[in-house]
Write an enzyme that holds these catalytic residues in place. Structure first.
Site, short mmCIF file in Angstrom:
data_model
loop_
_atom_site.label_atom_id
_atom_site.label_comp_id
_atom_site.label_asym_id
_atom_site.label_seq_id
_atom_site.Cartn_x
_atom_site.Cartn_y
_atom_site.Cartn_z
CG ASP A 18 -1.90 0.91 1.56
OD1 ASP A 18 -2.85 1.47 0.16
OD2 ASP A 18 -1.74 2.04 2.39
CB SER A 19 0.31 4.73 -0.74
OG SER A 19 -0.92 4.84 0.23
CB CYS A 81 -2.54 1.05 -2.53
SG CYS A 81 -3.00 2.29 -2.62
CD GLU A 160 0.73 7.41 5.78
OE1 GLU A 160 1.82 6.85 6.13
OE2 GLU A 160 -0.54 5.50 5.77
CB CYS A 192 -9.12 5.60 0.38
SG CYS A 192 -7.60 5.01 1.02
CG HIS A 194 -4.46 5.47 3.92
ND1 HIS A 194 -4.56 4.60 3.33
CD2 HIS A 194 -3.66 5.41 4.96
CE1 HIS A 194 -3.02 4.82 3.12
NE2 HIS A 194 -2.31 5.18 4.51
N1 DGL Z 1 -4.68 3.59 0.54
C1 DGL Z 1 -4.42 4.35 -0.77
C2 DGL Z 1 -6.03 3.95 -1.27
O1 DGL Z 1 -6.58 2.80 -1.47
C3 DGL Z 1 -4.37 5.46 -1.45
C4 DGL Z 1 -3.49 6.27 -0.05
C5 DGL Z 1 -2.99 7.39 -0.98
O2 DGL Z 1 -1.88 7.46 -0.48
O3 DGL Z 1 -3.16 8.86 -1.13
O4 DGL Z 1 -6.94 4.26 -2.11
#
Ligand code: DGL
Length: 273
Positions: A18-19, A81, A160, A192, A194
């Protein structure tokens, strides 16, 4: 590493990328469903967010993360992600045709199945919403529900930072989703990875809007369980599920060297929904 230069072994770990920390919301579902497996989780917090970068940049970063995981000998990959899935999963499958790969997508399908004809909000990163993959997904359900995409630039950063509640987050939600929270809304898709870490805050925020909502409850839906179920199915199909009966091990790797980020990884994995 080229697709035919590695062999897959049922005793190898499963790779997650993931990012940043968001994909841990998918990983924790995988650990529940397949507790005997080993996992390596690569978070690219140094380069986060992906959701405001160009498609080319996201592709480059995603491939870099996946190549690291392949070098570590993974037997399957979860792109945990939504943004990386929409920008790169097709290319990953082309390059590594023998590797079981799943990529999470905004859970529009289950939301529409539950709430046919209803109003569904989809929260996602700006890049996910811009991508053709997402546009096609919207098109295919457009005549079955009133689907409203909401671009949430800046929201993943709260996670984050480990800021899962508080007045700043409250203000953010008010400014971004406040006007969409109306009684005809049935559900909110967390598009997303997150965002599931903010579920408690979303629920609290929606509860505060009870009067405007005339007592209506908006259901929060995310695609993590569906994604790990599909991962298990694909590993099973290739006879790659472990035969171990011991609890597996989770290793966290992150491009950021901030010790707080590494601490947060384990904390997020242990966090109950
Ligand atoms: N967790 C990521 C997603 O599911 C992206 C968050 C990001 O890096 O902008 O899209």
């Amino acid at each position: 590493m080229e697709s035919d230069s590695f062999s897959l072994d049922k005793d190898s770990p499963i790779g997650f990328m993931d990012s940043g920390l968001g994909g841990i919301s998918v990983l924790r579902e995988a650990v529940k469903l397949m507790p005997n497996e080993d996992y390596i989780y690569y978070g690219d917090s140094k380069n986060a967010p992906y959701g405001t970068k160009s498609q080319d940049e996201i592709r480059k970063l995603t491939f870099h993360a996946v190549e690291y995981l392949l070098d570590r000998g993974i037997k399957g990959l979860a792109v945990a992600c939504n943004t990386a899935t929409s920008a790169a999963v097709r290319l990953l499958r082309e390059k590594y045709p023998n590797l079981p790969i799943v990529g999470i997508e905004p859970a529009i399908k289950p939301a529409v199945e539950h709430y046919k004809g209803g109003r569904i909000l989809v929260l996602a990163t700006p890049m996910t919403i811009k991508q053709e993959k997402f546009r096609n997904l919207l098109k295919s359900y457009a005549n079955q529900a009133d689907i409203v995409p909401i671009s949430c630039g800046g929201l993943m950063e709260f996670v984050e930072r480990g800021e899962l509640e508080g007045p700043n987050l409250d203000d953010y939600l008010d400014a971004t989703i406040g006007k969409y929270v109306i009684p005809s809304t049935e559900s909110m898709v967390l598009g997303c990875t997150h965002y599931p870490f903010l579920k408690k805050e979303f629920k609290r925020y929606l509860k505060e809007k009870e009067t405007e909502l005339k007592g209506k409850e908006i259901e929060l839906i995310d695609g993590s369980f569906g994604t790990v179920k599909e991962l298990k199915r694909r590993l099973n199909e290739k006879e790659l599920l472990t035969t171990s009966t011991q609890n597996g091990h989770v290793e966290f790797v992150n491009s950021s060297k901030d010790p707080e980020i590494l601490k947060r990884c384990q904390m997020f994995l242990d966090l109950a929904e």
